[in-house]
Design an enzyme around this catalytic site. Sequence first.
Site, short mmCIF file in Angstrom:
data_model
loop_
_atom_site.label_atom_id
_atom_site.label_comp_id
_atom_site.label_asym_id
_atom_site.label_seq_id
_atom_site.Cartn_x
_atom_site.Cartn_y
_atom_site.Cartn_z
N SER A 74 50.87 84.36 34.32
CA SER A 74 51.93 83.41 34.66
C SER A 74 51.96 83.00 36.13
O SER A 74 52.56 81.99 36.47
CB SER A 74 53.29 83.99 34.27
OG SER A 74 53.47 85.25 34.87
N ASP A 354 62.84 84.35 39.04
CA ASP A 354 63.40 85.24 38.02
C ASP A 354 62.98 86.68 38.34
O ASP A 354 62.60 86.96 39.48
CB ASP A 354 62.99 84.78 36.61
CG ASP A 354 61.49 84.79 36.40
OD1 ASP A 354 60.76 85.41 37.21
OD2 ASP A 354 61.01 84.18 35.42
N HIS A 357 58.83 86.29 38.88
CA HIS A 357 58.09 85.18 39.47
C HIS A 357 58.73 84.60 40.73
O HIS A 357 59.94 84.40 40.75
CB HIS A 357 57.96 84.05 38.43
CG HIS A 357 57.38 84.52 37.13
ND1 HIS A 357 58.15 84.74 36.01
CD2 HIS A 357 56.11 84.83 36.80
CE1 HIS A 357 57.37 85.15 35.02
NE2 HIS A 357 56.13 85.22 35.47
#
Length: 377
Positions: A74, A354, A357
């Site tokens: 990610s 978050d 990230h």
Amino acid sequence: MPSFALCKFPCLLAKMEAHNILCSLLCCFLLSILSGQQVVQGSSAQHHHHHHHHRTHRHLFNFRPTKLFVFGDSYADTGNRHSEAKSWKFPYGITFPGKPAGRFSDGRVLTDYVAKFVGLKSPIPYKWRKLGVKYLKNGMNFAYGGTGVFDTVVFGPNMTTQIEFFQHLIKDNVFTATDLVSSVALVSLAGNDYSAYSAGNGSSQDLQSFINSVVNQLTVNLKVIHGLGVKKVAVTALQPLGCLPQSTATSSFRQCNGSQNSFVNVHNLLLKQVVAKLNNETKDDSAFVILDLYASFMSVFENKGDHPASTEFVNPLKPCCMGVSSEYFCGSEDEKGAKKYTICEDPESAFFWDTVHPTQEGWRAVYSALQPTLEQL
Ligand SMILES: *[C@@H]1O[C@H](CO)[C@@H](O)[C@H](O)[C@H]1NC(C)=O
Ligand SMILES: *[C@@H]1O[C@H](CO)[C@@H](O)[C@H](O)[C@H]1NC(C)=O
Ligand SMILES: *[C@@H]1O[C@H](CO)[C@@H](O)[C@H](O)[C@H]1NC(C)=O
Ligand SMILES: *[C@@H]1O[C@H](CO)[C@@H](O)[C@H](O)[C@H]1NC(C)=O
């Protein structure tokens, strides 16, 4: 002190040539007298180095990068995960492009900044490979959020499979040998391997051997990517996992988990060793470069301010977007569709978006801290 360092080497030569200690002592003496001049030369060498620092990125490569190929999770994914993933849901993407668009952040991620450095547009996600040739000109992003070197808890192609996607496209001549010789690869993953390891109740006694197997498999994969003809391969050192909000929540986002960071350091040390070895075995002795996410995250947290245009985050460990309680997360809704999360007033003021990230501004700060390493690409 500098005069000692300067004379050591010529004295050694003198010793070998003449076997004469007196000569070498004399040599040291003469050199320390001359050292004033040497220091001047030293400073002009520094000056020279300074100029190198300001070369444009095109020159830094000795070649003009024409394509970027990306493998990872990610931190690198720009849209490959399916539309059910949270990267495709509000409030992801609110800063850039202004709506959810497949990135695990409020905006741009690592890939976008590396592409910018290389002088290319962010390459399209593999998922959209059929859109047409003109969309392929910047390369391709094979990264999927949640994935790892090995299979992780989240469904998605592991690193080996991501490379296989690439190999198939090469076989089908979607990317040619000419494309590859002027291309750069970005590899960014392994955090999810360790999450999966601890979620699967992996023991701390076996952690060392698990780290070895992750780095070994990663090394095999890096070799494959370079072996396909990619000119430069940049691999990230693992970020300080113990500083991610998911780990610092217990201390109200004040303290990194030292034991997690110390195993990350073991991973990173091992990675540095194998990359040095790979470069030593490769004709181009700088084919593999480490982008040290650990050092760059830490330097941003410590607000050293030694990077031009670096941001000082008020509390860099506290995320912008959070679930209203521990059972919710950024983007959570209840059955009726009511929001179960909060967003900070200004995402630009937060390093983390978050629990895992960085925000776009966080990545921008990391990118700024990475500049010296990027210049080795
Ligand atoms: C990666 O995934 C493929 C396909 O599921 C699997 O066959 C392979 O064993 C996996 N490789 C690693 C290193 O985990
Ligand atoms: C890990 O341990 C927990 C609690 O003991 C258990 O519920 C869970 O099933 C275990 N997970 C795995 C993958 O073994
Ligand atoms: C740090 O992480 C380890 C391993 O995940 C965990 O066992 C420990 O409780 C954590 N320490 C703190 C202070 O949260
Ligand atoms: C590089 O490889 C050579 C032989 O291939 C070896 O002698 C040397 O020790 C290696 N250097 C490093 C830094 O690994």
